[in-house]
Design a protein around this motif. Structure first.
Motif, PDB file in Angstrom:
ATOM      1  N   SER A  29       0.873  -1.077   0.038  1.00  0.00           N
ATOM      2  CA  SER A  29      -0.085   0.187   0.068  1.00  0.00           C
ATOM      3  C   SER A  29       0.907   1.223  -0.026  1.00  0.00           C
ATOM      4  O   SER A  29       0.455   2.230  -0.647  1.00  0.00           O
ATOM      5  CB  SER A  29      -0.725   0.064   1.176  1.00  0.00           C
ATOM      6  OG  SER A  29      -1.831  -0.899   1.324  1.00  0.00           O
ATOM      7  N   ALA A  30       2.055   1.356   0.736  1.00  0.00           N
ATOM      8  CA  ALA A  30       2.899   2.468   0.719  1.00  0.00           C
ATOM      9  C   ALA A  30       3.970   2.541  -0.453  1.00  0.00           C
ATOM     10  O   ALA A  30       4.391   3.661  -0.575  1.00  0.00           O
ATOM     11  CB  ALA A  30       3.593   2.327   2.109  1.00  0.00           C
ATOM     12  N   ARG A  31       3.872   1.384  -1.036  1.00  0.00           N
ATOM     13  CA  ARG A  31       4.808   1.402  -2.388  1.00  0.00           C
ATOM     14  C   ARG A  31       6.265   1.666  -1.836  1.00  0.00           C
ATOM     15  O   ARG A  31       6.868   2.372  -2.439  1.00  0.00           O
ATOM     16  CB  ARG A  31       4.312   2.380  -3.276  1.00  0.00           C
ATOM     17  CG  ARG A  31       2.933   2.267  -4.012  1.00  0.00           C
ATOM     18  CD  ARG A  31       2.740   3.122  -5.151  1.00  0.00           C
ATOM     19  NE  ARG A  31       1.391   2.994  -5.547  1.00  0.00           N
ATOM     20  CZ  ARG A  31       0.521   3.950  -6.120  1.00  0.00           C
ATOM     21  NH1 ARG A  31       0.938   5.079  -6.141  1.00  0.00           N
ATOM     22  NH2 ARG A  31      -0.786   3.527  -6.454  1.00  0.00           N
ATOM     23  N   VAL A  32       6.639   0.850  -1.163  1.00  0.00           N
ATOM     24  CA  VAL A  32       7.999   0.459  -0.491  1.00  0.00           C
ATOM     25  C   VAL A  32       8.318  -0.944  -0.320  1.00  0.00           C
ATOM     26  O   VAL A  32       7.458  -1.572  -0.054  1.00  0.00           O
ATOM     27  CB  VAL A  32       8.105   1.241   0.867  1.00  0.00           C
ATOM     28  CG1 VAL A  32       7.323   0.909   2.107  1.00  0.00           C
ATOM     29  CG2 VAL A  32       9.411   1.596   1.204  1.00  0.00           C
ATOM     30  N   SER A  33       9.589  -1.227  -0.484  1.00  0.00           N
ATOM     31  CA  SER A  33       9.823  -2.764  -0.434  1.00  0.00           C
ATOM     32  C   SER A  33       9.673  -3.017   1.007  1.00  0.00           C
ATOM     33  O   SER A  33       9.773  -2.458   1.961  1.00  0.00           O
ATOM     34  CB  SER A  33      11.544  -2.871  -0.767  1.00  0.00           C
ATOM     35  OG  SER A  33      12.089  -2.410   0.260  1.00  0.00           O
ATOM     36  N   LEU A  34       9.257  -4.479   1.029  1.00  0.00           N
ATOM     37  CA  LEU A  34       8.957  -5.079   2.343  1.00  0.00           C
ATOM     38  C   LEU A  34      10.329  -4.848   3.369  1.00  0.00           C
ATOM     39  O   LEU A  34      10.025  -4.516   4.253  1.00  0.00           O
ATOM     40  CB  LEU A  34       8.672  -6.489   2.172  1.00  0.00           C
ATOM     41  CG  LEU A  34       8.189  -7.258   3.218  1.00  0.00           C
ATOM     42  CD1 LEU A  34       6.879  -8.092   2.855  1.00  0.00           C
ATOM     43  CD2 LEU A  34       9.395  -8.306   3.689  1.00  0.00           C
ATOM     44  N   GLY A  35      11.311  -5.036   2.716  1.00  0.00           N
ATOM     45  CA  GLY A  35      12.659  -5.180   3.340  1.00  0.00           C
ATOM     46  C   GLY A  35      12.980  -3.899   4.053  1.00  0.00           C
ATOM     47  O   GLY A  35      13.563  -3.651   5.220  1.00  0.00           O
ATOM     48  N   TYR A  36      12.801  -2.728   3.134  1.00  0.00           N
ATOM     49  CA  TYR A  36      13.039  -1.293   3.593  1.00  0.00           C
ATOM     50  C   TYR A  36      12.175  -1.038   4.652  1.00  0.00           C
ATOM     51  O   TYR A  36      12.542  -0.499   5.794  1.00  0.00           O
ATOM     52  CB  TYR A  36      13.081  -0.460   2.482  1.00  0.00           C
ATOM     53  CG  TYR A  36      13.580   0.807   2.735  1.00  0.00           C
ATOM     54  CD1 TYR A  36      15.112   1.317   2.876  1.00  0.00           C
ATOM     55  CD2 TYR A  36      12.785   1.917   3.366  1.00  0.00           C
ATOM     56  CE1 TYR A  36      15.450   2.255   2.961  1.00  0.00           C
ATOM     57  CE2 TYR A  36      13.328   3.087   3.644  1.00  0.00           C
ATOM     58  CZ  TYR A  36      14.705   3.405   3.582  1.00  0.00           C
ATOM     59  OH  TYR A  36      15.310   4.671   3.793  1.00  0.00           O
ATOM     60  N   LEU A  37      10.841  -1.335   4.661  1.00  0.00           N
ATOM     61  CA  LEU A  37       9.787  -1.101   5.620  1.00  0.00           C
ATOM     62  C   LEU A  37      10.368  -1.833   6.909  1.00  0.00           C
ATOM     63  O   LEU A  37      10.127  -1.313   8.005  1.00  0.00           O
ATOM     64  CB  LEU A  37       8.395  -1.473   5.134  1.00  0.00           C
ATOM     65  CG  LEU A  37       7.375  -1.318   6.223  1.00  0.00           C
ATOM     66  CD1 LEU A  37       7.251   0.031   6.644  1.00  0.00           C
ATOM     67  CD2 LEU A  37       5.697  -1.629   5.701  1.00  0.00           C
ATOM     68  N   SER A  38      10.613  -2.994   6.812  1.00  0.00           N
ATOM     69  CA  SER A  38      10.916  -3.878   7.856  1.00  0.00           C
ATOM     70  C   SER A  38      12.272  -3.069   8.726  1.00  0.00           C
ATOM     71  O   SER A  38      12.330  -3.187   9.738  1.00  0.00           O
ATOM     72  CB  SER A  38      11.271  -5.409   7.553  1.00  0.00           C
ATOM     73  OG  SER A  38      12.140  -5.913   8.471  1.00  0.00           O
TER      74      SER A  38
END
Length: 137
Positions: A60-69
């Protein structure tokens, strides 16, 4: 005169310390607050209270899963644009998320901040599961 033992190179000598022994109060050490850790903790708490996965929010935020983590774990400093995008994905105002961060930092610093969020706004963005305002959950 008050004398105090002083060890220099293994030799004990007595030093005059003046008329009276004054105890200096120890400085209270404050834990250093790392802002990216507090931001990450708040984002993770909000996401988990909503029962959402990292994958859902990152999409939803259009950010990679790894970066959000990494942002949630406090390993990356998120830009204001990225924080705004994450908050939109979490359906909470950026200001409310930053307020929660501010309250946590104030608590770590031992400062009490009066509640200034209008009740109607806090209720509008209350946790849907508990009905409590996000800042108090």
């Amino acid at each position: 005169m008050v004398k105090q033992p002083v060890t220099v190179n293994g030799v004990v000598r007595w030093r005059d310390m003046g008329e009276a022994h004054t105890v200096q109060p120890e400085k209270e050490e404050h834990k250093m607050v790392v802002l990216r850790h507090e931001i990450g903790d708040v984002l993770r708490d909000v996401r988990q209270r909503q029962g959402r996965t990292l994958r859902e929010v990152s999409h939803s935020a259009r950010v990679s899963l790894g970066y959000l983590s990494e942002v949630e774990r406090g390993q990356k400093e998120a830009s204001s644009e990225l924080l705004s995008s994450i908050c939109v994905a979490l359906e909470i105002p950026l200001s409310l998320m930053l307020r929660e961060v501010s309250e946590r930092v104030a608590l770590a610093e031992g400062i009490a901040i009066p509640d200034t969020v209008p009740t109607d706004m806090a209720n509008e963005f209350a946790d849907k599961a508990t009905g409590k305002p996000l800042a108090s959950v």
